[in-house]
Design a protein around this motif. Sequence first.
Motif, PDB file in Angstrom:
ATOM      1  N   GLY A  99      35.904  80.420  12.104  1.00 29.50           N
ATOM      2  CA  GLY A  99      35.968  80.296  13.230  1.00 29.50           C
ATOM      3  C   GLY A  99      37.198  79.180  13.749  1.00 29.50           C
ATOM      4  N   THR A 100      37.374  79.052  15.020  1.00 34.22           N
ATOM      5  CA  THR A 100      38.365  78.075  15.688  1.00 34.22           C
ATOM      6  C   THR A 100      37.728  77.425  16.970  1.00 34.22           C
ATOM      7  OG1 THR A 100      40.233  79.453  14.887  1.00 34.22           O
ATOM      8  CG2 THR A 100      40.591  77.840  16.735  1.00 34.22           C
ATOM      9  N   THR A 101      37.931  76.268  17.125  1.00 35.73           N
ATOM     10  CA  THR A 101      37.422  75.560  18.484  1.00 35.73           C
ATOM     11  C   THR A 101      38.759  74.809  19.244  1.00 35.73           C
ATOM     12  OG1 THR A 101      35.456  74.677  17.099  1.00 35.73           O
ATOM     13  CG2 THR A 101      35.996  73.476  19.005  1.00 35.73           C
ATOM     14  N   VAL A 102      38.768  75.134  20.309  1.00 32.59           N
ATOM     15  CA  VAL A 102      39.735  74.700  21.179  1.00 32.59           C
ATOM     16  C   VAL A 102      38.932  73.699  22.229  1.00 32.59           C
ATOM     17  CG1 VAL A 102      41.409  75.239  23.086  1.00 32.59           C
ATOM     18  CG2 VAL A 102      41.053  76.831  21.273  1.00 32.59           C
ATOM     19  N   GLY A 107      35.919  70.136  28.689  1.00 36.83           N
ATOM     20  CA  GLY A 107      35.464  71.479  28.098  1.00 36.83           C
ATOM     21  C   GLY A 107      35.721  71.918  26.782  1.00 36.83           C
ATOM     22  N   SER A 108      35.269  72.762  26.089  1.00 36.18           N
ATOM     23  CA  SER A 108      35.511  73.400  24.793  1.00 36.18           C
ATOM     24  C   SER A 108      35.532  74.617  24.695  1.00 36.18           C
ATOM     25  CB  SER A 108      34.781  72.653  23.809  1.00 36.18           C
ATOM     26  OG  SER A 108      33.425  72.827  24.065  1.00 36.18           O
ATOM     27  N   CYS A 109      35.719  75.335  23.799  1.00 40.01           N
ATOM     28  CA  CYS A 109      35.743  76.679  23.369  1.00 40.01           C
ATOM     29  C   CYS A 109      35.538  77.141  22.006  1.00 40.01           C
ATOM     30  CB  CYS A 109      36.842  77.731  23.967  1.00 40.01           C
ATOM     31  SG  CYS A 109      36.612  79.347  23.695  1.00 40.01           S
ATOM     32  N   VAL A 110      34.757  77.909  21.441  1.00 31.83           N
ATOM     33  CA  VAL A 110      34.323  78.194  20.115  1.00 31.83           C
ATOM     34  C   VAL A 110      34.903  79.614  19.894  1.00 31.83           C
ATOM     35  CG1 VAL A 110      32.826  76.604  19.441  1.00 31.83           C
ATOM     36  CG2 VAL A 110      31.945  78.649  20.141  1.00 31.83           C
ATOM     37  N   ILE A 111      35.610  80.091  18.930  1.00 31.51           N
ATOM     38  CA  ILE A 111      36.132  81.466  18.792  1.00 31.51           C
ATOM     39  C   ILE A 111      35.792  81.872  17.430  1.00 31.51           C
ATOM     40  CG2 ILE A 111      38.032  83.000  18.907  1.00 31.51           C
ATOM     41  CD1 ILE A 111      39.490  80.580  20.725  1.00 31.51           C
ATOM     42  N   TYR A 112      35.285  83.057  17.168  1.00 31.50           N
ATOM     43  CA  TYR A 112      34.622  83.227  15.826  1.00 31.50           C
ATOM     44  C   TYR A 112      34.401  84.990  15.640  1.00 31.50           C
ATOM     45  CZ  TYR A 112      30.175  83.162  18.382  1.00 31.50           C
ATOM     46  OH  TYR A 112      29.358  83.131  19.201  1.00 31.50           O
ATOM     47  N   ARG A 113      34.515  85.376  14.511  1.00 31.00           N
ATOM     48  CA  ARG A 113      34.330  86.973  14.322  1.00 31.00           C
ATOM     49  C   ARG A 113      33.029  87.369  14.441  1.00 31.00           C
ATOM     50  NH1 ARG A 113      38.615  89.933  12.326  1.00 31.00           N
ATOM     51  NH2 ARG A 113      40.707  88.625  11.848  1.00 31.00           N
ATOM     52  N   ILE A 114      32.606  88.559  14.949  1.00 31.08           N
ATOM     53  CA  ILE A 114      31.352  89.079  14.687  1.00 31.08           C
ATOM     54  C   ILE A 114      31.607  90.644  14.549  1.00 31.08           C
ATOM     55  CG2 ILE A 114      30.310  87.481  16.536  1.00 31.08           C
ATOM     56  CD1 ILE A 114      30.587  89.881  18.772  1.00 31.08           C
ATOM     57  N   PRO A 115      30.664  91.255  13.834  1.00 33.20           N
ATOM     58  CA  PRO A 115      30.472  92.681  13.345  1.00 33.20           C
ATOM     59  C   PRO A 115      30.506  93.493  14.681  1.00 33.20           C
ATOM     60  CG  PRO A 115      28.482  91.849  13.037  1.00 33.20           C
ATOM     61  CD  PRO A 115      29.159  90.659  13.346  1.00 33.20           C
ATOM     62  N   VAL A 122      36.267  89.881  18.024  1.00 34.03           N
ATOM     63  CA  VAL A 122      36.119  88.239  18.230  1.00 34.03           C
ATOM     64  C   VAL A 122      35.525  87.757  19.450  1.00 34.03           C
ATOM     65  CG1 VAL A 122      37.884  86.544  18.926  1.00 34.03           C
ATOM     66  CG2 VAL A 122      38.775  88.368  17.329  1.00 34.03           C
ATOM     67  N   ASN A 123      34.523  87.185  19.090  1.00 37.53           N
ATOM     68  CA  ASN A 123      33.614  86.570  20.255  1.00 37.53           C
ATOM     69  C   ASN A 123      34.018  85.077  20.541  1.00 37.53           C
ATOM     70  OD1 ASN A 123      31.244  87.064  21.711  1.00 37.53           O
ATOM     71  ND2 ASN A 123      30.437  85.235  20.706  1.00 37.53           N
ATOM     72  N   TRP A 124      34.092  84.697  21.703  1.00 47.61           N
ATOM     73  CA  TRP A 124      34.267  83.480  22.367  1.00 47.61           C
ATOM     74  C   TRP A 124      33.178  83.015  23.233  1.00 47.61           C
ATOM     75  CZ3 TRP A 124      35.445  83.195  27.549  1.00 47.61           C
ATOM     76  CH2 TRP A 124      35.934  84.272  28.111  1.00 47.61           C
ATOM     77  N   VAL A 125      33.098  81.609  23.339  1.00 47.24           N
ATOM     78  CA  VAL A 125      32.223  81.024  24.169  1.00 47.24           C
ATOM     79  C   VAL A 125      32.934  79.608  24.656  1.00 47.24           C
ATOM     80  CG1 VAL A 125      29.865  80.033  24.743  1.00 47.24           C
ATOM     81  CG2 VAL A 125      30.099  81.781  22.745  1.00 47.24           C
ATOM     82  N   LEU A 126      33.087  79.590  25.904  1.00 48.88           N
ATOM     83  CA  LEU A 126      33.880  78.545  26.679  1.00 48.88           C
ATOM     84  C   LEU A 126      32.991  77.716  27.670  1.00 48.88           C
ATOM     85  CD1 LEU A 126      37.523  79.196  28.038  1.00 48.88           C
ATOM     86  CD2 LEU A 126      35.702  77.610  29.246  1.00 48.88           C
ATOM     87  N   ALA A 172      45.154  85.237  23.313  1.00 47.76           N
ATOM     88  CA  ALA A 172      44.005  85.864  22.330  1.00 47.76           C
ATOM     89  C   ALA A 172      42.927  86.204  23.595  1.00 47.76           C
ATOM     90  CB  ALA A 172      43.731  85.391  21.361  1.00 47.76           C
ATOM     91  N   LEU A 173      42.530  85.109  24.221  1.00 45.76           N
ATOM     92  CA  LEU A 173      41.392  85.545  25.087  1.00 45.76           C
ATOM     93  C   LEU A 173      41.641  86.336  26.211  1.00 45.76           C
ATOM     94  CD1 LEU A 173      40.160  83.133  23.343  1.00 45.76           C
ATOM     95  CD2 LEU A 173      38.897  82.041  25.313  1.00 45.76           C
ATOM     96  N   ALA A 174      42.782  86.276  26.663  1.00 43.25           N
ATOM     97  CA  ALA A 174      43.148  87.258  27.634  1.00 43.25           C
ATOM     98  C   ALA A 174      43.138  88.648  27.365  1.00 43.25           C
ATOM     99  CB  ALA A 174      44.617  87.016  28.196  1.00 43.25           C
TER     100      ALA A 174
END
Length: 240
Positions: A99-102, A107-115, A122-126, A172-174
């Motif tokens: 995963g990746t953290t921005v 604030g912050s955002c975590v981005i990671y793969r999910i099935p 790609v799932n993200w939580v901001l 990517a998130l867009a």
Amino acid sequence: LLWQGLRESVPDSVVYRQGEAVTEVEETGAAGVGVRLAGGSVERYDLVVGADGYRSVVRTALCPESRPQYAGYVCWRGNFDAALLAGLGSVADSVPEAGTTVCFPGGSCVIYRIPGPDGPRVNWVLYGSPPRDGQLRLDDPTSFPPGGLTPALAGHLAALLDREFPPYWARALALTAPADTFVQPIYDMETTRTAAGRLLLAGDAASVVRPHNTSGAAKALQDATALADGWRRCGSFEEL
């Protein structure tokens, strides 16, 4: 997969009803608890366990003075097909397995793969500040589920990504479709009591922890385990 595993463990003798909205519960002493459904009918039960989330109907009956308090920020969530990353034209053309953290001011955002049903997604939580133009009601728990994102909220998110994110991750998130994006204000809550008479609270109905603690599901499972253990040890509802 988690839901299916839990659902399959429910014995056939248990009536499992989906799509039945409960609008009110009322304890009636020795007669048990009355449960009013959205259709207007009232059913009677010996015990009601409110595992109905942070907007719990059961909690309203048990301790109406306990209400969620807005924590000052919101959570944006979304997901998209991981194959879309290949079209971004960057050397950073994938999300690492870890995963990746921005991080950005406030604030912050975590981005990671999910099935996903058709391959990896790609799932993200901001976590960040809310819109300041009254688009969200913050005095009462609410959320905009997938498919409910308004154009104004989508515009706020797009501006946040453009202003605060590295260009690649903003693009990517867009890629997330509005139907796969939702926003939820964050709340804190601790009830004054979690059980009385024939009413019992569990999970987020009893107390709310912020989602970035990633402990809500574990808390709910621990509550269910404690209830089962207590049920085995007690000989009556009063003892439980």
